[in-house]
Design a protein around this motif. Structure first.
Motif, PDB file in Angstrom:
ATOM      1  N   PHE A   1       0.916  -1.129  -0.046  1.00  0.00           N
ATOM      2  CA  PHE A   1      -0.127   0.095  -0.021  1.00  0.00           C
ATOM      3  C   PHE A   1       1.112   1.122  -0.117  1.00  0.00           C
ATOM      4  CE2 PHE A   1      -2.708  -3.090   2.117  1.00  0.00           C
ATOM      5  CZ  PHE A   1      -3.874  -3.124   1.171  1.00  0.00           C
TER       6      PHE A   1
ATOM      7  N   GLY B   1      -1.684  -8.944   7.979  1.00  0.00           N
ATOM      8  CA  GLY B   1      -2.131  -8.800   6.306  1.00  0.00           C
ATOM      9  C   GLY B   1      -3.085 -10.027   6.030  1.00  0.00           C
TER      10      GLY B   1
ATOM     11  N   VAL C   1       4.100   0.712   3.209  1.00  0.00           N
ATOM     12  CA  VAL C   1       3.319  -0.319   3.836  1.00  0.00           C
ATOM     13  C   VAL C   1       3.519  -1.667   2.952  1.00  0.00           C
ATOM     14  CG1 VAL C   1       1.314  -1.226   4.965  1.00  0.00           C
ATOM     15  CG2 VAL C   1       1.706   1.238   4.887  1.00  0.00           C
TER      16      VAL C   1
ATOM     17  N   HIS D   1      -8.343 -14.449  15.592  1.00  0.00           N
ATOM     18  CA  HIS D   1      -7.334 -14.221  16.873  1.00  0.00           C
ATOM     19  C   HIS D   1      -7.351 -15.303  17.950  1.00  0.00           C
ATOM     20  CE1 HIS D   1      -6.202 -10.632  15.038  1.00  0.00           C
ATOM     21  NE2 HIS D   1      -7.352 -10.068  15.107  1.00  0.00           N
TER      22      HIS D   1
ATOM     23  N   THR E   1      -6.131  -8.687   4.215  1.00  0.00           N
ATOM     24  CA  THR E   1      -5.731  -8.410   2.779  1.00  0.00           C
ATOM     25  C   THR E   1      -5.564  -9.475   1.990  1.00  0.00           C
ATOM     26  OG1 THR E   1      -4.357  -6.519   3.940  1.00  0.00           O
ATOM     27  CG2 THR E   1      -3.771  -7.048   1.653  1.00  0.00           C
TER      28      THR E   1
ATOM     29  N   GLU F   1     -14.536  -8.494   7.747  1.00  0.00           N
ATOM     30  CA  GLU F   1     -14.605  -7.944   9.422  1.00  0.00           C
ATOM     31  C   GLU F   1     -15.131  -6.571   9.184  1.00  0.00           C
ATOM     32  OE1 GLU F   1     -10.481  -7.618  10.004  1.00  0.00           O
ATOM     33  OE2 GLU F   1      -9.967  -6.434   8.469  1.00  0.00           O
TER      34      GLU F   1
ATOM     35  N   ALA G   1       2.120  -4.831   3.046  1.00  0.00           N
ATOM     36  CA  ALA G   1       1.237  -5.646   3.910  1.00  0.00           C
ATOM     37  C   ALA G   1       1.522  -7.121   3.696  1.00  0.00           C
ATOM     38  CB  ALA G   1      -0.159  -5.307   3.386  1.00  0.00           C
TER      39      ALA G   1
ATOM     40  N   ASN H   1      -2.063  -8.286  14.977  1.00  0.00           N
ATOM     41  CA  ASN H   1      -3.149  -7.320  14.140  1.00  0.00           C
ATOM     42  C   ASN H   1      -2.062  -6.725  12.946  1.00  0.00           C
ATOM     43  OD1 ASN H   1      -4.366  -6.570  17.349  1.00  0.00           O
ATOM     44  ND2 ASN H   1      -5.751  -7.261  15.610  1.00  0.00           N
ATOM     45  N   GLY H   2      -2.669  -6.374  12.115  1.00  0.00           N
ATOM     46  CA  GLY H   2      -1.981  -5.829  10.793  1.00  0.00           C
ATOM     47  C   GLY H   2      -0.682  -6.713  10.082  1.00  0.00           C
TER      48      GLY H   2
ATOM     49  N   GLU I   1     -12.953 -13.460  10.956  1.00  0.00           N
ATOM     50  CA  GLU I   1     -13.132 -13.261  12.380  1.00  0.00           C
ATOM     51  C   GLU I   1     -14.598 -13.564  12.969  1.00  0.00           C
ATOM     52  OE1 GLU I   1     -10.703 -10.589  14.436  1.00  0.00           O
ATOM     53  OE2 GLU I   1      -9.280 -10.433  12.935  1.00  0.00           O
TER      54      GLU I   1
HETATM   55  N1  LIG Z   1      -6.684   0.080   2.166  1.00  0.00           N
HETATM   56  C1  LIG Z   1      -5.615   0.026   2.648  1.00  0.00           C
HETATM   57  N2  LIG Z   1      -4.907   1.120   2.630  1.00  0.00           N
HETATM   58  C2  LIG Z   1      -3.718   1.205   3.103  1.00  0.00           C
HETATM   59  N3  LIG Z   1      -3.199   0.423   4.035  1.00  0.00           N
HETATM   60  C3  LIG Z   1      -3.854  -0.843   4.213  1.00  0.00           C
HETATM   61  C4  LIG Z   1      -4.999  -0.889   3.654  1.00  0.00           C
HETATM   62  N4  LIG Z   1      -5.687  -2.049   4.107  1.00  0.00           N
HETATM   63  C5  LIG Z   1      -4.791  -2.754   4.654  1.00  0.00           C
HETATM   64  N5  LIG Z   1      -3.718  -1.829   5.100  1.00  0.00           N
HETATM   65  C6  LIG Z   1      -2.589  -2.069   5.895  1.00  0.00           C
HETATM   66  O1  LIG Z   1      -2.092  -3.524   5.590  1.00  0.00           O
HETATM   67  C7  LIG Z   1      -1.628  -4.059   6.631  1.00  0.00           C
HETATM   68  C8  LIG Z   1      -2.315  -5.515   6.864  1.00  0.00           C
HETATM   69  O2  LIG Z   1      -3.672  -5.110   7.166  1.00  0.00           O
HETATM   70  P1  LIG Z   1      -4.678  -6.156   7.334  1.00  0.00           P
HETATM   71  O3  LIG Z   1      -6.026  -5.658   7.451  1.00  0.00           O
HETATM   72  O4  LIG Z   1      -4.614  -7.223   6.206  1.00  0.00           O
HETATM   73  O5  LIG Z   1      -4.341  -6.812   8.703  1.00  0.00           O
HETATM   74  P2  LIG Z   1      -5.197  -7.931   9.358  1.00  0.00           P
HETATM   75  O6  LIG Z   1      -3.879  -9.098   9.608  1.00  0.00           O
HETATM   76  O7  LIG Z   1      -6.281  -8.432   9.046  1.00  0.00           O
HETATM   77  O8  LIG Z   1      -5.017  -7.341  11.021  1.00  0.00           O
HETATM   78  P3  LIG Z   1      -6.337  -7.759  11.905  1.00  0.00           P
HETATM   79  O9  LIG Z   1      -6.089  -8.754  12.811  1.00  0.00           O
HETATM   80  O10 LIG Z   1      -6.226  -6.431  13.031  1.00  0.00           O
HETATM   81  O11 LIG Z   1      -7.741  -7.752  11.496  1.00  0.00           O
HETATM   82  C9  LIG Z   1      -1.803  -3.123   7.789  1.00  0.00           C
HETATM   83  O12 LIG Z   1      -0.532  -2.504   7.815  1.00  0.00           O
HETATM   84  C10 LIG Z   1      -2.722  -2.159   7.252  1.00  0.00           C
HETATM   85  O13 LIG Z   1      -2.495  -0.802   7.800  1.00  0.00           O
END
Ligand SMILES: Nc1ncnc2c1ncn2[C@@H]1O[C@H](COP(=O)(O)OP(=O)(O)OP(=O)(O)O)[C@@H](O)[C@H]1O
Ligand SMILES: [Mg+2]
Lengths: 311, 312
Positions: free
Chosen positions: A15, A44, A19, A193, A47, A84, A21, A41-42, A161
């Protein structure tokens, strides 16, 4: 493994410039499996799922979903998805939500009607079907979302989730529904989680850390190589504490934990203790829970160290 | 595909009916039609409330062709400039401004995009759905006023019904901006504010041209006239819609073009106005509408491109 329902290699997503991801994720999920994706968290997780569903465009990706190249929308007719932070349009009632999204997935009208009634019943929402979805509580939304994900009788279900916001009964219901799905040969891809839950229902899990797969395997495989021996002793350890620590033991009151499957090392430690006249009460091998494996994967250190960090 | 498209349209329809603004505008329409129905005409008189009041109107006779033409002109002005042009249009813009931002909300768009539908189809059918919303309102308004004019005043001008598509067209010139801003920012407020600004930008140059041309001292300034004329010529040409509407309304009837000025203006000024009117109406509606639609297609195309390419 049976024929792969999901087979992806080297999926990357950036991103912007900063970032990253996902940094080269490869996964295979076989038909009929319950696959769990976990990670902090975060990491990916969402994503990755969104890339599989064409909601996010990958920076780079190879592979197939239900046998078709990634990025095609055709296979999505066979896929269910619970995102989510789910929201539904304020102008739709529960039943209309189910029927509308099913129509978007090309389900014929008569089937939509019947399934909407069935699924509302199944998620315990039949008396709420004619209430606008904007008035639902969080857990009710989640229940409706799960029903929505199953409206097209999908071969493959992505649940991001799924137990988020559900009460204990709701969680149990979800577990039963998932068990039921796999009984009918469906494949389930789960982001969660709640590790204890994954432990109960997943055949295989991957742990995603900072956009990379850190661990992968069945729960048994993952927890097997992280065995710890726990030695409890009577009396103090004052005299041997330094020696014990040197050999990788972690002291907690009158118990010592030793990471690893190396029985010889444990025996040597026992010798040291015995030599110092310490009375050993018990030696038990402990298999670690998924949580311990998770913590280890995230911190990138041995189980012992992870335990230490937790303390 | 049929099931899906039908679902999108039906959803758009439900969303429209869920908007309070929809009912506000529909109620206004009914009120206006009711008030109009309370007016009737006698030679040199306007009759209110079925004879309760008779207002003398010297030299005005809505039972003649001339008078009918005047009434029709006033109606077109009312529909295209006053009512829809300002109040109705504003309400419609507000009512529709959140269609795209709310569709694109996190957690809502994800489910939609996970269905086997191309994004451009989602986008376009949402657009068509919004236009259908306005079409419904326009049909109600023009249809009712058409019936009142015919039944109460004996003015039957089928061309007046062309105001229905023209209203939708006029709305779409502004709505495309609202959609563009909505897709770019996902903000309803931004969509409303910027589309109102854009609307002002459409309306001001032609209005300024009108002022400049009717004021002899300003008219003398060639450079000014040319500059404003140029600005007014840039599509979308919202101002042309009035002229096209009145032209079409009177097409096929014996009603004259702009007769109401005949009373009030000196003859040479009148002649100049009529000349200008003729030249405007002679200007090809196909060109005016075509170039404006091209502009609209460009803006909508950009918004669609963004919608199809972005991550959610
Ligand atoms: N649309 C977006 N624009 C910019 N950055 C994004 C976007 N979507 C996700 N990110 C970034 O990508 C990374 C992964 O995010 P993601 O939502 O996939 O995490 P996750 O593993 O699902 O976390 P969680 O357990 O909190 O749901 C994070 O750093 C987030 O900030
Ligand atoms: Mg997530």
């Amino acid at each position: 493994m049976k024929d792969a329902v999901i087979d992806i290699r080297n999926v990357r997503k950036d991103f912007g410039r900063k970032v990253h991801a996902l940094r080269g994720v490869s996964l295979r999920v076989g038909a009929g499996e319950v696959f769990g994706l976990l990670g902090p968290n975060g990491a990916g997780k969402s994503t990755l799922v969104k890339i599989l569903l064409t909601i996010v465009r990958p920076t780079q990706a190879e592979g197939t979903l239900l046998g078709q190249p990634l990025g095609r929308r055709g296979p999505l007719a066979q896929v269910g998805y619970l995102p989510e932070n789910l929201r539904f349009p304020a102008h739709l009632r529960g039943r209309q939500v189910l029927e509308h999204y099913a129509a978007l997935a090309k389900v014929p009208r008569a089937v939509r009607r019947r399934r909407a009634a069935e699924l509302l019943e199944r998620v315990g929402m039949s008396s709420w079907g004619d209430t606008p979805a904007s008035r639902y509580s969080k857990g009710m939304l989640q229940r409706l979302g799960i029903a929505q994900a199953l409206m097209n009788d999908p071969k493959l279900v992505f649940l991001d989730e799924p137990t988020d916001g559900l009460d204990p009964l709701g969680r149990r219901d979800v577990r039963h529904m998932l068990a039921d799905l796999t009984k009918r040969g469906k494949t389930v891809f789960l982001n969660s989680h709640i590790l204890s839950e994954l432990e109960m229902i997943c055949d295989r899990v991957s742990i995603l850390v900072q956009g990379q797969v850190a661990r992968e395997g069945t729960i048994a495989q993952l927890t097997e190589h992280s065995v710890t021996y726990r030695i409890t002793v009577a009396g103090g350890l004052d005299g041997v504490a330094a020696e014990v620590r040197k050999r990788g033991g972690v002291i907690d009151g009158n118990a010592i934990s030793v990471a690893g499957r190396d029985a010889a090392a444990v025996n040597q430690l026992i010798d040291v203790l015995r030599g110092a006249g310490v009375l050993i009460e018990s030696v038990t091998p402990q298999r670690f829970s998924l949580e311990d494996v998770f913590v280890e994967a995230v911190h990138g250190r041995g189980v012992g160290a992870a335990l230490e960090a937790e303390r | 595909m049929g099931t899906q498209l039908w679902a999108i349209l039906r959803d758009g329809f439900r969303e429209s009916l869920d908007r309070k603004m929809f009912w506000v505008v529909a109620t206004m329409t009914l009120l206006i039609a009711a008030v109009m129905a309370c007016i009737s005409f006698e030679p040199d008189k306007i009759v209110l409330l079925f004879g309760m009041w008779r207002i003398p109107a010297e030299g005005f006779d809505a039972t003649t062709e001339m008078g009918k033409s005047q009434v029709l002109s006033v109606m077109i002005q009312f529909v295209m400039s006053t009512l829809l042009g300002w109040i109705g249009m504003m309400l419609m813009i507000i009512a529709t401004a959140d269609f795209y931002p709310s569709m694109m909300e996190r957690g809502a768009i994800d489910v939609v995009l996970s269905k086997p539908i191309p994004r451009w189809v989602l986008f376009l059918f949402k657009y068509l759905g919004s236009l259908a919303f306005v079409l419904l309102q326009a049909t109600l308004f023009v249809g009712l006023t058409f019936l009142v004019m015919g039944l109460r005043w004996n003015i039957w001008a089928p061309g007046y019904l062309m105001a229905i598509p023209l209203m939708v067209l006029l709305f779409s010139y502004i709505y495309c901006i609202s959609v563009y801003v909505g897709v770019m920012t996902r903000s309803t407020v931004a969509a409303i504010l910027i589309s109102i600004c854009a609307w002002a930008a459409y309306v001001v140059p032609p209005a300024a041209l009108e002022v400049v041309e009717s004021e002899p001292s300003l008219r003398a300034n060639q450079a000014l006239v040319r500059a404003i004329g140029f600005a007014a010529a840039i599509p979308p040409k919202t101002a042309d819609i009035d002229y096209i509407a009145s032209r079409w309304a009177k097409a096929g009837t014996s009603l004259d073009l702009m007769p109401q000025q005949q009373m009030t203006l000196p003859p040479e000024e009148m002649e100049r106005l009529r000349e200008r009117e003729r030249s405007k109406i002679a200007a090809n509606p196909a060109y005016s509408i075509g170039s404006s639609l091209l502009f609209e297609a460009l803006v909508v195309g950009l918004a669609m491109w963004r919608f199809c390419r972005r991550d959610f």
